[in-house]
Design an enzyme around this catalytic site. Sequence first.
Site, PDB file in Angstrom:
ATOM      1  N   GLU A  53       0.896  -1.254  -0.089  1.00  0.00           N
ATOM      2  CA  GLU A  53      -0.083   0.111   0.029  1.00  0.00           C
ATOM      3  C   GLU A  53       0.833   1.262  -0.009  1.00  0.00           C
ATOM      4  O   GLU A  53       0.537   2.437  -0.497  1.00  0.00           O
ATOM      5  CB  GLU A  53      -0.904   0.110   1.149  1.00  0.00           C
ATOM      6  CG  GLU A  53      -2.173   0.826   1.098  1.00  0.00           C
ATOM      7  CD  GLU A  53      -1.818   2.550   1.317  1.00  0.00           C
ATOM      8  OE1 GLU A  53      -2.644   3.103   0.773  1.00  0.00           O
ATOM      9  OE2 GLU A  53      -0.998   2.800   2.213  1.00  0.00           O
ATOM     10  N   HIS A 114      -0.654   0.435   7.164  1.00  0.00           N
ATOM     11  CA  HIS A 114      -1.260   1.279   6.153  1.00  0.00           C
ATOM     12  C   HIS A 114      -0.340   2.276   5.744  1.00  0.00           C
ATOM     13  O   HIS A 114       0.642   1.937   4.845  1.00  0.00           O
ATOM     14  CB  HIS A 114      -2.401   2.144   6.491  1.00  0.00           C
ATOM     15  CG  HIS A 114      -3.519   2.496   5.519  1.00  0.00           C
ATOM     16  ND1 HIS A 114      -4.896   2.933   5.903  1.00  0.00           N
ATOM     17  CD2 HIS A 114      -3.388   2.693   4.322  1.00  0.00           C
ATOM     18  CE1 HIS A 114      -5.251   3.377   4.908  1.00  0.00           C
ATOM     19  NE2 HIS A 114      -4.363   3.468   4.023  1.00  0.00           N
ATOM     20  N   ASN A 180      -5.295  12.888   1.302  1.00  0.00           N
ATOM     21  CA  ASN A 180      -4.967  11.424   1.417  1.00  0.00           C
ATOM     22  C   ASN A 180      -3.381  11.435   1.438  1.00  0.00           C
ATOM     23  O   ASN A 180      -2.603  11.483   2.501  1.00  0.00           O
ATOM     24  CB  ASN A 180      -5.555  10.426   0.268  1.00  0.00           C
ATOM     25  CG  ASN A 180      -5.147   8.966   0.498  1.00  0.00           C
ATOM     26  OD1 ASN A 180      -5.389   8.614   1.420  1.00  0.00           O
ATOM     27  ND2 ASN A 180      -5.027   8.330  -0.711  1.00  0.00           N
ATOM     28  N   ASP A 225      -4.154   8.692  -4.973  1.00  0.00           N
ATOM     29  CA  ASP A 225      -3.641   7.887  -3.920  1.00  0.00           C
ATOM     30  C   ASP A 225      -2.440   8.422  -3.217  1.00  0.00           C
ATOM     31  O   ASP A 225      -2.474   9.707  -2.649  1.00  0.00           O
ATOM     32  CB  ASP A 225      -3.542   6.231  -3.777  1.00  0.00           C
ATOM     33  CG  ASP A 225      -3.962   5.697  -2.626  1.00  0.00           C
ATOM     34  OD1 ASP A 225      -3.665   5.950  -1.604  1.00  0.00           O
ATOM     35  OD2 ASP A 225      -4.499   4.574  -2.506  1.00  0.00           O
TER      36      ASP A 225
END
Length: 311
Positions: A53, A114, A180, A225
């Site tokens: 991620e 994360h 984000n 992202d």
Amino acid sequence: MGKLVALVLLGVGLSLVGEMFLAFRERMNASREVEPVEPENCRLIEELENGSEDIDILPGGLAFISSGLKYPGLQNFAPDEPGKIFLMDLNEQNPRAQALEISGGFDKELFNPHGISIFIDKDHTVYLYVVNHPHMKSTVEIFKFEEQQRSLVYLKTIKHELLKSPKEVKVVAKGFRSANGITVSADQKYVYAADIAAKNIHIMEKHDNWDLTQLKVIQLGTLVDNLTVDPATGDILAGCHPNLMKLLNYNPEDPPGSEVLRIQNVLSEKPRVSTVYANNGSVLQGTSVASVYRGKILIGTVFHKTLYCEL
């Protein structure tokens, strides 16, 4: 008359719901596809099968990779395995990923990593700050990297409803639908923040007191992202979701695509946006980050595989 009014109101309500649904689908790029773009000599990293991620790379070429994210509504191919931090040495000719051992009493079975960020102090000690979701809550775990042993030492968990620091928390920027990925320029003068829902990147000047002044917003037309900065050029690399609906409603027969954009001359009047990588899911699904080192690029995903290419 009452029934007629009710039917009219029902019709208006359904119409508004329909318009809202269409607007939501448009925001999520529900029908967007991408034309394939692939750099040279790409290969999948065998050890990273369950996501990567976020990726952060040290100046010397060691890449830290968070893997195994479990989150409501997202696909996961190894639901019973705890998350891990992997290390890759990008100076090697054929680098491989190795899971880092963690000492210091950390509960590895609940590790659900994360986002990941690196801090290097004045003594050149490397610390990892990792967003963690044990029991679907949010904490920040702090680790020290032991380079000789190639391992992590758990130091501390920051746990607070606002993840408040010991000193203060203050608002330094507004105007985001969903902020984000955040990173800083190579010279530490500018902060770049991705707004995934608005499909753009905010460019802000950082002041000594950490107040931020917004300089511009770069529209990208895709759901952004995580962001990284190319240390050699200062360009922004953005991992993007060309079709977020497919990511949230996973179908192996019609998987989510991947997209990596490069934004050059970010402070100029006309920044240049180009596609570094694009795939409709046949190779890589759900790209979340891309990071470069000396002409090589690592492309990570939320829950899928990891790609390593030459630029």
